[in-house]
Design a protein around this motif. Structure first.
Motif, mmCIF file in Angstrom:
data_model
loop_
_atom_site.group_PDB
_atom_site.id
_atom_site.type_symbol
_atom_site.label_atom_id
_atom_site.label_comp_id
_atom_site.label_asym_id
_atom_site.label_seq_id
_atom_site.Cartn_x
_atom_site.Cartn_y
_atom_site.Cartn_z
ATOM 1 N N LEU B 75 0.838 -1.197 0.000
ATOM 2 C CA LEU B 75 0.000 0.000 0.000
ATOM 3 C C LEU B 75 0.879 1.254 0.000
ATOM 4 O O LEU B 75 2.013 1.231 0.488
ATOM 5 N N SER B 76 0.312 2.333 -0.504
ATOM 6 C CA SER B 76 0.911 3.649 -0.331
ATOM 7 C C SER B 76 0.065 4.410 0.688
ATOM 8 O O SER B 76 -1.093 4.053 0.927
ATOM 9 N N CYS B 77 0.637 5.451 1.242
ATOM 10 C CA CYS B 77 -0.101 6.283 2.204
ATOM 11 C C CYS B 77 0.263 7.737 1.959
ATOM 12 O O CYS B 77 1.416 8.126 2.161
ATOM 13 N N ALA B 78 -0.712 8.533 1.503
ATOM 14 C CA ALA B 78 -0.462 9.951 1.261
ATOM 15 C C ALA B 78 -1.405 10.770 2.131
ATOM 16 O O ALA B 78 -2.610 10.558 2.106
ATOM 17 N N ILE B 108 3.054 -1.075 4.037
ATOM 18 C CA ILE B 108 2.951 0.287 3.512
ATOM 19 C C ILE B 108 4.355 0.650 3.059
ATOM 20 O O ILE B 108 5.269 0.734 3.880
ATOM 21 N N VAL B 109 4.555 0.791 1.742
ATOM 22 C CA VAL B 109 5.921 0.879 1.223
ATOM 23 C C VAL B 109 6.312 2.243 0.684
ATOM 24 O O VAL B 109 7.486 2.502 0.427
ATOM 25 N N THR B 110 5.335 3.118 0.478
ATOM 26 C CA THR B 110 5.670 4.422 -0.094
ATOM 27 C C THR B 110 4.649 5.438 0.400
ATOM 28 O O THR B 110 3.519 5.066 0.732
ATOM 29 N N GLY B 111 5.056 6.689 0.513
ATOM 30 C CA GLY B 111 4.140 7.665 1.084
ATOM 31 C C GLY B 111 4.457 9.077 0.677
ATOM 32 O O GLY B 111 5.423 9.345 -0.049
ATOM 33 N N SER B 129 -3.355 3.895 -1.872
ATOM 34 C CA SER B 129 -3.482 3.123 -3.097
ATOM 35 C C SER B 129 -2.873 1.773 -2.799
ATOM 36 O O SER B 129 -2.115 1.625 -1.841
ATOM 37 N N GLY B 130 -3.229 0.777 -3.583
ATOM 38 C CA GLY B 130 -2.718 -0.551 -3.290
ATOM 39 C C GLY B 130 -2.448 -1.339 -4.555
ATOM 40 O O GLY B 130 -3.084 -1.120 -5.589
#
Lengths: 334, 334
Positions: B75-78, B108-111, B129-130
């Motif tokens: 997943l990403s986390c923004a 969670i690998v990117t943000g 997003s995933g």
């Protein structure tokens, strides 16, 4: 706030998963062979000289994938819309996104929209996330690096610079930040300075095809100053740049002088810095110059064991330490 | 607004790319073997009985991947943060995200984080997003469908239902929407009703292992009513449900009656509807019931050529057409 989040993120999230993990705090993560990145765009105003939030949202995410050596495959688009937002403006922004995606050859494949009540958001925020595959030229690029360097290397990244690597700027810097600030505050420089927002994947693909690239990064938030300090920290190597070699438009220089802003600290949205093993630097430069986005590319410095941190030789022949900006000199420009 | 965007999206964006393209308007796109989805979370308030925006943001995106038959990978986390937002609350939310991700077994690998000035956002918005890969049980599931159905089929999706398919609800509906609304407006039902927000990937994996599933979907915005109408429209098949078989907690029923809300139209955040070829329905039901998230699963109806649209047999033995909700009866619940 950024530091605070960063600290929490690394503490709370499982940060060592993947080929390029979260902990690398690079432009995209690499997981299971897939490059994956996300960015929210809160630029103000939504339309500005040279672009709009739609161009930014597509170009920014395409560039974050591209600088990792990935070929962008697909983007998502999630919009948070304030109630009463103009349908015509929304349509115009979606057309920009579509046109920019076509230019980059990437598809927007999934999306979401949330409408919040008046006053709960500032018009429109867009998040784009993106996925990419290894560029078709990446293996060749890595092989070229290895032939001169002799170490194992799978993706270009912030930690991969070594002493001697030549640093190339793909074009003049400062335009996006100055255009935004000037337009927003009514300073009038925007008659001359336009945002550089553009997808760079085709230009970068050309450079990878030549080979020898160890790291690439787009100088967005915090500008060139922040980028070079990240490289220096993560690669544990000094970086020397020469002020007179940094490409800048005259109007950007004047605007920065008048506004008291360091052009190295402002965000760009259509530029990349590229680190190349010295043996391949001139060939990569030539390839960049053959593209429309990179036609004004030039060498601005090199990684060097002989300095600590980022050191700039100034116009007057002096030396100046380039520090990472503490705050954000121009907020909400992306 | 949703319709307006949908119309623009399909007009402006390149919507036929991928195995499950944008035009399918399904829970995730499938591109190059990768499931990819995005959602922004604007829930208000950020903390509510049974969860918070962090649980929602992870569970919601995990579920969107899972219902496509994908195993979530990353997943990403923004985050868009309003200036002055509490650091303690932010930390608490990040811990929720982390705990929910661990529960789901996803990283969670990117943000990204953007801070906007006071008044430009309502506290905190999160986009996740995933990306996911084909579930290890998906080929088996498809084979099972094919053995009874005899048609080509690669991923479960909204267009794949056929007459006779049995529709299972994974548990009681309405809890999330009622908990949110009641807590926000101070109606007091929240002492009994808690959000059901939870990741469903493990439960769904168990069901796929049994096999025979043609479509899955989580009844979030617009609830069960919206979901069934989407299935009916896209699969061009009628759907019959029986009111008495739809699992609902008494407190949810009372709250909906008092507030004049149709429980079929409210969003859920930890439930899925699952359509199964009739020959496999009891086995899938049993598998669902063996999991903690699915222990109250039951059959609520079936796809049927003999009706048009979505038809409900009511408690009193009458028939009622279930239409897709026009507006959103409970705004900002996700």
């Amino acid at each position: 706030m950024q530091e605070f989040i960063r600290e929490f993120v690394l503490k709370e999230f499982d940060h060592d998963f993947g080929e390029i993990p979260l902990a690398a705090l690079d432009d995209a993560a690499i997981v299971d062979g897939i490059a994956f990145t996300t960015d929210s765009y809160t630029v103000k105003p939504l339309f500005f000289p040279g672009g709009d939030i739609g161009v930014l949202a597509v170009a920014g995410t395409v560039n974050d994938l591209s600088v990792m050596g990935a070929a962008p495959v697909a983007l998502s688009c999630a919009m948070i819309i304030e109630e009463g937002f103009s349908g015509d403006e929304l349509h115009k922004i979606m057309r920009s996104m579509s046109a920019t995606a076509k230019k980059a050859g990437v598809r927007i494949v999934t999306g979401d929209s949330k409408v919040v009540e008046k006053g709960a958001a500032d018009g429109l925020f867009i998040n784009t996330s993106g996925i990419g595959r290894r560029s078709e030229h990446l293996d060749h690029n890595i092989k070229k690096v290895k032939s001169y360097r002799g170490f194992k290397f799978t993706w270009p990244n912030d930690s991969a610079l070594a002493s001697g690597d030549v640093i190339i700027a793909s074009g003049p810097i400062g335009n996006h930040g100055v255009a935004l600030l000037s337009f927003r505050e009514g300073y009038g420089f925007d008659t001359e300075v336009r945002s550089d927002a553009a997808p760079l994947n085709h230009m970068i693909s050309r450079a990878l095809k030549v080979g020898g690239i160890t790291a690439m990064k787009d100088p967005t938030r915090g500008g060139v100053a922040n980028l070079l300090n990240e490289w220096s920290d993560k690669s544990r190597i000094g970086i020397k740049i020469r002020e007179e070699d940094i490409p800048m438009d005259d109007a950007v220089v004047s605007a920065c002088e008048m506004l008291g802003i360091d052009p190295l600290e402002i965000g760009n949205e259509g530029k990349a810095l590229i680190a190349v093993v010295p043996e391949m630097a001139q060939k990569v430069l030539k390839a960049l110059k053959s593209t429309s986005e990179g036609r004004r590319a030039c060498v601005i410095g090199e990684a060097s064991k002989s300095v600590r941190g980022v050191m700039m030789e100034t116009h007057t022949g002096g030396k100046r330490v380039v520090e990472a900006p503490v705050g954000d000199p121009v907020p909400r420009i992306c």
